[in-house]
Scaffold this motif. Sequence first.
Motif, PDB file in Angstrom:
ATOM      1  N   UNK A 149       9.474  -2.968  -8.500  1.00  0.00           N
ATOM      2  CA  UNK A 149       9.195  -4.302  -8.743  1.00  0.00           C
ATOM      3  C   UNK A 149      10.230  -5.356  -8.425  1.00  0.00           C
ATOM      4  N   UNK A 150      10.016  -5.243  -7.055  1.00  0.00           N
ATOM      5  CA  UNK A 150      11.014  -6.451  -6.337  1.00  0.00           C
ATOM      6  C   UNK A 150      11.351  -7.720  -6.991  1.00  0.00           C
ATOM      7  N   UNK A 151      10.345  -8.227  -7.727  1.00  0.00           N
ATOM      8  CA  UNK A 151      10.324  -9.490  -8.420  1.00  0.00           C
ATOM      9  C   UNK A 151      11.622  -9.661  -9.528  1.00  0.00           C
ATOM     10  N   UNK A 152      11.703  -8.899 -10.321  1.00  0.00           N
ATOM     11  CA  UNK A 152      12.621  -8.974 -11.373  1.00  0.00           C
ATOM     12  C   UNK A 152      13.764  -8.438 -10.866  1.00  0.00           C
ATOM     13  N   UNK A 202       8.693   5.340 -19.874  1.00  0.00           N
ATOM     14  CA  UNK A 202       8.982   6.362 -19.231  1.00  0.00           C
ATOM     15  C   UNK A 202       9.779   6.117 -17.792  1.00  0.00           C
ATOM     16  N   UNK A 203      11.034   6.762 -17.333  1.00  0.00           N
ATOM     17  CA  UNK A 203      11.540   6.683 -16.360  1.00  0.00           C
ATOM     18  C   UNK A 203      10.728   6.369 -14.930  1.00  0.00           C
ATOM     19  N   UNK A 204       9.573   6.791 -14.749  1.00  0.00           N
ATOM     20  CA  UNK A 204       8.796   6.506 -13.648  1.00  0.00           C
ATOM     21  C   UNK A 204       7.473   5.361 -14.066  1.00  0.00           C
ATOM     22  N   UNK A 205       7.736   5.003 -15.300  1.00  0.00           N
ATOM     23  CA  UNK A 205       6.545   4.100 -15.654  1.00  0.00           C
ATOM     24  C   UNK A 205       5.286   4.508 -15.500  1.00  0.00           C
ATOM     25  N   UNK A 206       4.495   3.721 -15.122  1.00  0.00           N
ATOM     26  CA  UNK A 206       2.905   3.984 -15.095  1.00  0.00           C
ATOM     27  C   UNK A 206       2.521   4.050 -13.671  1.00  0.00           C
ATOM     28  N   UNK A 240       8.652  -2.567 -18.218  1.00  0.00           N
ATOM     29  CA  UNK A 240       9.036  -1.387 -17.818  1.00  0.00           C
ATOM     30  C   UNK A 240       8.061  -0.257 -18.094  1.00  0.00           C
ATOM     31  N   UNK A 241       7.224  -0.688 -18.971  1.00  0.00           N
ATOM     32  CA  UNK A 241       6.344   0.496 -19.571  1.00  0.00           C
ATOM     33  C   UNK A 241       5.295   0.753 -18.268  1.00  0.00           C
ATOM     34  N   UNK A 242       5.105  -0.367 -17.450  1.00  0.00           N
ATOM     35  CA  UNK A 242       4.538  -0.196 -16.223  1.00  0.00           C
ATOM     36  C   UNK A 242       5.415   0.316 -15.019  1.00  0.00           C
TER      37      UNK A 242
END
Length: 252
Positions: A54-57, A138-142, A82-84
Amino acid sequence: PTEIVACPTVREPDGLACSSRNVRLSLAGRAVAPLLHRALLVGRAEIEAGARSAETVRAAIRAVLDCPDNRVQGFLAAGHVCTVTGIRQYEPIAAQYRVPIVVTGFEPLDILSGILMCVRQLEQGTHRVEIQYARSVRADGNPAALRQIYEVFEPVTCKWRGIGEIPQSGLALRAKYALYDAQRRFDVGHVAVAESSECIAGAVLQGRKRPCDCPAFATRCTPEHPLGAPMVSSEGACAAYYRFRRHETKRH
Ligand code: SF4
């Protein structure tokens, strides 16, 4: 315990999901409803498989931390995002800038817990990415959801209220989806939102000023008549200061 079993969505021949809601669509609604599914699939083969960060954040956080008079020492990252996206995108920032980043939920207890975890790291001199919102993140998201997002959208330069333009900090529909881009399709032109010259939201967001340092706070700027983004939604810094009447006390 309830067991949730995931299975593929059953679809009509044109891609519309077979659901109890969709059978109630009007004729006009039924005609356009499959477009979203088609949009998600167009060009799928052209996009590389694999999750994207997620480069945006990250770009926005870097912009704050690179500011010469930055005073922000730690971050609460938005748990629902971060869920995603997962948390991996924050790890290089925490390491490079030596700041703790705690992925936190939105309930009051979540935020208090996130602040506590952040303060503990500051006291211990550590700078890790931690998950407070463990019931969702989760650490790796969705990865599947993230792939879909980057199939349709691409990072672009975006203007952040009170801060200005930050490269790669927003998302826009990819060119191949221009057909579904209302701004291009209906030629609505450049949409600009005027900012109040009084608003010091950028300094508030960077921890350089408090909301009650703003000359418009609680007078010309209130939740009913907000002049800037931090006064609009209840979790905004200015709205929170206003709600808890910090402008009426001497202890800021
Ligand atoms: S009080 Fe209103 S005008 Fe002042 S910084 Fe906050 S949002 Fe901007």
